[in-house]
Design a protein around this motif. Sequence first.
Motif, PDB file in Angstrom:
ATOM      1  N   LYS A 179     -10.619   6.641   9.437  1.00 41.54           N
ATOM      2  CA  LYS A 179      -9.614   7.474   8.773  1.00 41.54           C
ATOM      3  C   LYS A 179      -8.600   6.606   8.028  1.00 41.54           C
ATOM      4  N   GLY A 180      -8.257   5.476   8.611  1.00 40.55           N
ATOM      5  CA  GLY A 180      -7.352   4.564   7.918  1.00 40.55           C
ATOM      6  C   GLY A 180      -7.962   4.031   6.634  1.00 40.55           C
ATOM      7  N   ALA A 181      -9.274   3.721   6.669  1.00 45.59           N
ATOM      8  CA  ALA A 181      -9.956   3.256   5.460  1.00 45.59           C
ATOM      9  C   ALA A 181      -9.994   4.353   4.406  1.00 45.59           C
ATOM     10  N   GLU A 182     -10.213   5.590   4.822  1.00 41.07           N
ATOM     11  CA  GLU A 182     -10.221   6.708   3.880  1.00 41.07           C
ATOM     12  C   GLU A 182      -8.847   6.895   3.250  1.00 41.07           C
ATOM     13  N   ALA A 183      -7.796   6.781   4.069  1.00 44.70           N
ATOM     14  CA  ALA A 183      -6.437   6.895   3.544  1.00 44.70           C
ATOM     15  C   ALA A 183      -6.135   5.761   2.568  1.00 44.70           C
ATOM     16  N   PHE A 184      -6.609   4.555   2.887  1.00 44.61           N
ATOM     17  CA  PHE A 184      -6.393   3.405   1.983  1.00 44.61           C
ATOM     18  C   PHE A 184      -7.100   3.620   0.649  1.00 44.61           C
ATOM     19  N   LEU A 185      -8.347   4.107   0.683  1.00 36.44           N
ATOM     20  CA  LEU A 185      -9.084   4.351  -0.553  1.00 36.44           C
ATOM     21  C   LEU A 185      -8.426   5.450  -1.387  1.00 36.44           C
ATOM     22  N   THR A 186      -7.891   6.469  -0.698  1.00 33.50           N
ATOM     23  CA  THR A 186      -7.181   7.531  -1.411  1.00 33.50           C
ATOM     24  C   THR A 186      -5.937   6.980  -2.108  1.00 33.50           C
ATOM     25  N   ALA A 187      -5.171   6.166  -1.378  1.00 33.92           N
ATOM     26  CA  ALA A 187      -3.980   5.552  -1.968  1.00 33.92           C
ATOM     27  C   ALA A 187      -4.357   4.633  -3.133  1.00 33.92           C
ATOM     28  N   PHE A 188      -5.466   3.919  -2.987  1.00 29.30           N
ATOM     29  CA  PHE A 188      -5.926   3.039  -4.064  1.00 29.30           C
ATOM     30  C   PHE A 188      -6.310   3.844  -5.298  1.00 29.30           C
ATOM     31  N   ALA A 189      -7.002   4.982  -5.100  1.00 28.43           N
ATOM     32  CA  ALA A 189      -7.396   5.832  -6.228  1.00 28.43           C
ATOM     33  C   ALA A 189      -6.179   6.368  -6.954  1.00 28.43           C
ATOM     34  N   ILE A 190      -5.163   6.783  -6.187  1.00 32.58           N
ATOM     35  CA  ILE A 190      -3.936   7.301  -6.799  1.00 32.58           C
ATOM     36  C   ILE A 190      -3.229   6.201  -7.596  1.00 32.58           C
ATOM     37  N   GLY A 191      -3.105   5.038  -6.981  1.00 32.43           N
ATOM     38  CA  GLY A 191      -2.444   3.928  -7.663  1.00 32.43           C
ATOM     39  C   GLY A 191      -3.204   3.463  -8.893  1.00 32.43           C
ATOM     40  N   ALA A 192      -4.545   3.488  -8.809  1.00 33.18           N
ATOM     41  CA  ALA A 192      -5.350   3.044  -9.947  1.00 33.18           C
ATOM     42  C   ALA A 192      -5.190   3.989 -11.131  1.00 33.18           C
ATOM     43  N   GLY A 193      -5.134   5.291 -10.866  1.00 31.52           N
ATOM     44  CA  GLY A 193      -4.958   6.251 -11.948  1.00 31.52           C
ATOM     45  C   GLY A 193      -3.639   6.052 -12.672  1.00 31.52           C
ATOM     46  N   ILE A 194      -2.573   5.820 -11.916  1.00 31.05           N
ATOM     47  CA  ILE A 194      -1.262   5.572 -12.532  1.00 31.05           C
ATOM     48  C   ILE A 194      -1.265   4.239 -13.275  1.00 31.05           C
ATOM     49  N   ALA A 195      -1.914   3.223 -12.689  1.00 33.70           N
ATOM     50  CA  ALA A 195      -1.927   1.904 -13.314  1.00 33.70           C
ATOM     51  C   ALA A 195      -2.653   1.938 -14.655  1.00 33.70           C
ATOM     52  N   VAL A 196      -3.719   2.731 -14.747  1.00 34.21           N
ATOM     53  CA  VAL A 196      -4.458   2.812 -16.023  1.00 34.21           C
ATOM     54  C   VAL A 196      -3.552   3.375 -17.113  1.00 34.21           C
ATOM     55  N   VAL A 197      -2.773   4.417 -16.778  1.00 34.59           N
ATOM     56  CA  VAL A 197      -1.876   5.012 -17.774  1.00 34.59           C
ATOM     57  C   VAL A 197      -0.821   4.006 -18.211  1.00 34.59           C
ATOM     58  N   LEU A 198      -0.199   3.346 -17.266  1.00 31.50           N
ATOM     59  CA  LEU A 198       0.878   2.409 -17.603  1.00 31.50           C
ATOM     60  C   LEU A 198       0.355   1.175 -18.321  1.00 31.50           C
ATOM     61  N   SER A 199      -0.922   0.851 -18.150  1.00 35.64           N
ATOM     62  CA  SER A 199      -1.488  -0.334 -18.788  1.00 35.64           C
ATOM     63  C   SER A 199      -1.826  -0.101 -20.246  1.00 35.64           C
ATOM     64  N   PHE A 200      -2.244   1.115 -20.604  1.00 34.18           N
ATOM     65  CA  PHE A 200      -2.727   1.382 -21.950  1.00 34.18           C
ATOM     66  C   PHE A 200      -1.721   2.133 -22.816  1.00 34.18           C
TER      67      PHE A 200
END
Length: 253
Positions: free
Chosen positions: A231-252
Amino acid sequence: MEKPIERTYEIMEVCLLAGKIMLQSGGETYRVEDTMMRMAAAFGIERTHSYVTPTGIIFSAEGTEPTKTKLIRISERSTDLKKVSMVNSISRRITGGDVTLEEAMEHLQEIDSLDVTFPFRVQVAAASLASGCFMIMFEGGWNDFIPAMISGGMGYLSFVYFHRFVPIKFFSEFLASFVIGLFSFLFVKMGVGQQLDKIIIGSVMTLVPGLLLTNAIRDLMAGHLVSGLSKGAEAFLTAFAIGAGIAVVLSFL
Protein backbone atom coordinates in the motif's frame (compact mmCIF):
# COMPACT_ATOMS: atom_id res chain seq x y z
CA MET A 1 -20.09 -35.95 7.42
CA GLU A 2 -21.46 -34.07 4.41
CA LYS A 3 -23.54 -31.60 6.39
CA PRO A 4 -20.71 -30.33 8.67
CA ILE A 5 -18.46 -29.94 5.63
CA GLU A 6 -21.15 -28.05 3.72
CA ARG A 7 -21.79 -25.77 6.70
CA THR A 8 -18.06 -25.08 7.01
CA TYR A 9 -17.97 -24.01 3.38
CA GLU A 10 -21.01 -21.78 3.90
CA ILE A 11 -19.38 -20.11 6.91
CA MET A 12 -16.20 -19.55 4.92
CA GLU A 13 -18.21 -18.02 2.07
CA VAL A 14 -19.84 -15.56 4.47
CA CYS A 15 -16.50 -14.62 6.03
CA LEU A 16 -14.81 -14.21 2.64
CA LEU A 17 -17.64 -12.06 1.32
CA ALA A 18 -17.36 -9.79 4.37
CA GLY A 19 -13.59 -9.57 3.94
CA LYS A 20 -13.93 -8.87 0.22
CA ILE A 21 -16.36 -6.00 0.76
CA MET A 22 -14.16 -4.41 3.42
CA LEU A 23 -10.95 -4.76 1.44
CA GLN A 24 -12.50 -3.39 -1.75
CA SER A 25 -13.93 -0.46 0.21
CA GLY A 26 -10.66 0.68 1.80
CA GLY A 27 -10.60 -1.32 5.04
CA GLU A 28 -7.31 -2.00 6.79
CA THR A 29 -5.74 -5.45 6.49
CA TYR A 30 -5.81 -6.18 10.21
CA ARG A 31 -9.45 -5.12 10.45
CA VAL A 32 -10.40 -7.48 7.61
CA GLU A 33 -8.59 -10.42 9.20
CA ASP A 34 -10.02 -9.75 12.66
CA THR A 35 -13.58 -9.41 11.32
CA MET A 36 -13.37 -12.68 9.38
CA MET A 37 -11.99 -14.63 12.33
CA ARG A 38 -14.57 -13.22 14.77
CA MET A 39 -17.42 -14.09 12.42
CA ALA A 40 -16.15 -17.63 11.96
CA ALA A 41 -15.78 -18.07 15.73
CA ALA A 42 -19.34 -16.84 16.28
CA PHE A 43 -20.60 -19.52 13.87
CA GLY A 44 -18.68 -22.28 15.65
CA ILE A 45 -15.29 -22.45 13.88
CA GLU A 46 -12.77 -21.45 16.52
CA ARG A 47 -9.57 -22.25 14.67
CA THR A 48 -9.22 -20.17 11.54
CA HIS A 49 -6.33 -18.55 9.72
CA SER A 50 -6.46 -15.67 7.27
CA TYR A 51 -3.87 -14.07 5.08
CA VAL A 52 -4.91 -10.79 3.51
CA THR A 53 -3.09 -8.70 0.92
CA PRO A 54 -4.45 -5.77 -1.12
CA THR A 55 -5.02 -8.11 -4.07
CA GLY A 56 -6.29 -11.29 -2.44
CA ILE A 57 -7.60 -13.13 0.63
CA ILE A 58 -6.67 -16.64 1.75
CA PHE A 59 -8.92 -18.09 4.47
CA SER A 60 -8.48 -21.46 6.15
CA ALA A 61 -10.76 -23.26 8.65
CA GLU A 62 -9.59 -26.08 10.90
CA GLY A 63 -11.65 -28.55 12.91
CA THR A 64 -12.82 -30.69 10.02
CA GLU A 65 -10.84 -33.22 8.04
CA PRO A 66 -9.30 -32.23 5.75
CA THR A 67 -8.66 -28.55 6.55
CA LYS A 68 -10.62 -26.25 4.25
CA THR A 69 -8.91 -23.34 2.48
CA LYS A 70 -10.32 -20.83 0.03
CA LEU A 71 -8.85 -17.98 -1.98
CA ILE A 72 -10.53 -14.97 -3.56
CA ARG A 73 -8.98 -12.35 -5.82
CA ILE A 74 -9.43 -8.60 -5.26
CA SER A 75 -9.19 -6.82 -8.59
CA GLU A 76 -10.79 -3.44 -7.83
CA ARG A 77 -10.36 -1.20 -4.79
CA SER A 78 -11.96 2.10 -3.91
CA THR A 79 -12.76 4.24 -0.87
CA ASP A 80 -16.20 3.54 0.57
CA LEU A 81 -16.01 3.67 4.35
CA LYS A 82 -19.80 3.44 4.69
CA LYS A 83 -19.67 -0.15 3.43
CA VAL A 84 -16.87 -0.91 5.89
CA SER A 85 -19.06 0.44 8.69
CA MET A 86 -22.04 -1.61 7.49
CA VAL A 87 -20.01 -4.83 7.44
CA ASN A 88 -18.69 -4.04 10.93
CA SER A 89 -22.27 -3.64 12.10
CA ILE A 90 -23.23 -7.04 10.64
CA SER A 91 -20.16 -8.59 12.26
CA ARG A 92 -21.12 -7.23 15.69
CA ARG A 93 -24.65 -8.59 15.28
CA ILE A 94 -23.24 -11.99 14.32
CA THR A 95 -20.95 -12.00 17.35
CA GLY A 96 -23.92 -11.12 19.55
CA GLY A 97 -25.92 -14.05 18.16
CA ASP A 98 -28.61 -11.85 16.59
CA VAL A 99 -28.04 -12.98 12.99
CA THR A 100 -28.10 -16.49 11.52
CA LEU A 101 -25.73 -17.72 8.83
CA GLU A 102 -28.36 -17.41 6.11
CA GLU A 103 -29.36 -13.91 7.22
CA ALA A 104 -25.72 -12.82 7.33
CA MET A 105 -25.16 -13.98 3.75
CA GLU A 106 -28.28 -12.16 2.61
CA HIS A 107 -27.30 -8.92 4.36
CA LEU A 108 -23.75 -9.04 3.00
CA GLN A 109 -24.94 -9.68 -0.54
CA GLU A 110 -27.20 -6.63 -0.24
CA ILE A 111 -24.27 -4.53 0.97
CA ASP A 112 -22.05 -5.82 -1.84
CA SER A 113 -24.57 -4.84 -4.51
CA LEU A 114 -25.46 -1.54 -2.85
CA ASP A 115 -24.31 1.71 -4.41
CA VAL A 116 -23.86 4.20 -1.58
CA THR A 117 -21.72 6.71 -3.48
CA PHE A 118 -22.92 10.26 -3.94
CA PRO A 119 -24.14 11.40 -7.39
CA PHE A 120 -21.33 12.30 -9.76
CA ARG A 121 -22.21 16.00 -9.88
CA VAL A 122 -22.11 16.12 -6.07
CA GLN A 123 -18.66 14.52 -6.08
CA VAL A 124 -17.37 17.09 -8.56
CA ALA A 125 -18.90 19.95 -6.58
CA ALA A 126 -17.38 18.62 -3.36
CA ALA A 127 -13.97 18.27 -5.03
CA SER A 128 -14.20 21.85 -6.29
CA LEU A 129 -15.14 23.26 -2.89
CA ALA A 130 -12.49 21.17 -1.14
CA SER A 131 -9.84 22.44 -3.56
CA GLY A 132 -10.68 26.05 -2.77
CA CYS A 133 -10.72 25.39 0.97
CA PHE A 134 -7.38 23.55 0.85
CA MET A 135 -5.90 26.49 -1.02
CA ILE A 136 -7.01 28.82 1.78
CA MET A 137 -5.67 26.38 4.37
CA PHE A 138 -2.25 26.56 2.72
CA GLU A 139 -2.32 30.35 3.20
CA GLY A 140 -3.48 31.27 -0.26
CA GLY A 141 -5.41 34.44 -0.99
CA TRP A 142 -9.14 34.70 -1.45
CA ASN A 143 -8.57 36.00 -4.97
CA ASP A 144 -7.40 32.50 -5.91
CA PHE A 145 -10.39 30.70 -4.37
CA ILE A 146 -12.44 30.51 -7.59
CA PRO A 147 -9.48 29.48 -9.80
CA ALA A 148 -8.59 26.74 -7.31
CA MET A 149 -12.20 25.53 -7.27
CA ILE A 150 -12.38 25.34 -11.07
CA SER A 151 -8.94 23.71 -11.41
CA GLY A 152 -9.70 21.14 -8.71
CA GLY A 153 -13.13 20.36 -10.14
CA MET A 154 -11.78 19.94 -13.67
CA GLY A 155 -8.96 17.77 -12.36
CA TYR A 156 -11.34 15.44 -10.52
CA LEU A 157 -13.68 15.36 -13.53
CA SER A 158 -10.74 14.45 -15.77
CA PHE A 159 -9.60 11.74 -13.37
CA VAL A 160 -12.98 10.03 -13.40
CA TYR A 161 -13.43 10.18 -17.18
CA PHE A 162 -9.86 9.18 -18.00
CA HIS A 163 -10.19 6.20 -15.65
CA ARG A 164 -13.35 5.06 -17.47
CA PHE A 165 -11.60 5.01 -20.85
CA VAL A 166 -8.18 3.87 -19.65
CA PRO A 167 -8.58 1.80 -16.45
CA ILE A 168 -5.01 2.41 -15.31
CA LYS A 169 -5.11 4.36 -12.08
CA PHE A 170 -1.68 6.00 -12.26
CA PHE A 171 -2.18 7.10 -15.87
CA SER A 172 -5.51 8.70 -14.93
CA GLU A 173 -3.91 10.51 -11.99
CA PHE A 174 -1.08 11.75 -14.20
CA LEU A 175 -3.50 13.18 -16.77
CA ALA A 176 -5.73 14.68 -14.07
CA SER A 177 -2.79 16.48 -12.45
CA PHE A 178 -1.70 17.65 -15.90
CA VAL A 179 -5.17 19.19 -16.41
CA ILE A 180 -4.94 20.85 -12.98
CA GLY A 181 -1.54 22.32 -13.77
CA LEU A 182 -2.71 23.53 -17.17
CA PHE A 183 -5.82 25.26 -15.83
CA SER A 184 -3.89 26.79 -12.94
CA PHE A 185 -1.24 28.17 -15.30
CA LEU A 186 -3.87 29.61 -17.64
CA PHE A 187 -5.69 31.32 -14.78
CA VAL A 188 -2.47 32.97 -13.59
CA LYS A 189 -1.47 33.85 -17.17
CA MET A 190 -4.81 35.58 -17.75
CA GLY A 191 -4.52 37.48 -14.47
CA VAL A 192 -7.49 35.75 -12.84
CA GLY A 193 -5.24 33.93 -10.35
CA GLN A 194 -2.29 35.31 -8.42
CA GLN A 195 -0.33 32.51 -6.71
CA LEU A 196 0.28 29.56 -9.03
CA ASP A 197 1.79 27.33 -6.37
CA LYS A 198 -1.09 27.77 -3.93
CA ILE A 199 -3.70 27.11 -6.63
CA ILE A 200 -1.93 23.91 -7.70
CA ILE A 201 -1.43 22.66 -4.14
CA GLY A 202 -5.07 23.19 -3.23
CA SER A 203 -6.33 21.63 -6.46
CA VAL A 204 -4.30 18.41 -6.31
CA MET A 205 -5.35 17.61 -2.73
CA THR A 206 -8.45 15.78 -4.02
CA LEU A 207 -6.12 13.32 -5.77
CA VAL A 208 -3.75 12.76 -2.85
CA PRO A 209 -3.97 9.14 -1.53
CA GLY A 210 -4.53 10.07 2.11
CA LEU A 211 -6.50 6.98 3.15
CA LEU A 212 -4.10 4.68 1.32
CA LEU A 213 -1.10 6.17 3.09
CA THR A 214 -2.86 6.03 6.46
CA ASN A 215 -3.78 2.36 5.98
CA ALA A 216 -0.22 1.56 4.93
CA ILE A 217 1.16 3.02 8.16
CA ARG A 218 -1.50 1.32 10.31
CA ASP A 219 -0.84 -2.05 8.64
CA LEU A 220 2.89 -1.69 9.19
CA MET A 221 2.33 -0.82 12.85
CA ALA A 222 0.06 -3.87 13.19
CA GLY A 223 2.78 -6.15 11.77
CA HIS A 224 1.29 -6.72 8.30
CA LEU A 225 4.49 -5.94 6.45
CA VAL A 226 3.49 -7.20 2.99
CA SER A 227 0.22 -5.26 2.92
CA GLY A 228 1.79 -2.18 4.49
CA LEU A 229 4.67 -2.05 2.02
CA SER A 230 2.46 -2.73 -1.00
CA LYS A 231 0.00 0.00 0.00
CA GLY A 232 2.89 2.34 0.69
CA ALA A 233 4.32 1.61 -2.76
CA GLU A 234 0.92 2.30 -4.33
CA ALA A 235 0.67 5.60 -2.45
CA PHE A 236 4.20 6.52 -3.58
CA LEU A 237 3.39 5.76 -7.23
CA THR A 238 0.20 7.82 -6.96
CA ALA A 239 2.13 10.76 -5.52
CA PHE A 240 4.74 10.36 -8.26
CA ALA A 241 2.04 10.39 -10.97
CA ILE A 242 0.52 13.56 -9.52
CA GLY A 243 3.89 15.28 -9.25
CA ALA A 244 4.90 14.20 -12.75
CA GLY A 245 1.74 15.67 -14.29
CA ILE A 246 2.37 19.03 -12.63
CA ALA A 247 6.07 18.93 -13.52
CA VAL A 248 5.29 18.40 -17.22
CA VAL A 249 3.09 21.52 -17.26
CA LEU A 250 5.63 23.68 -15.45
CA SER A 251 8.46 22.42 -17.68
CA PHE A 252 6.86 23.21 -21.04
CA LEU A 253 4.82 26.33 -20.24
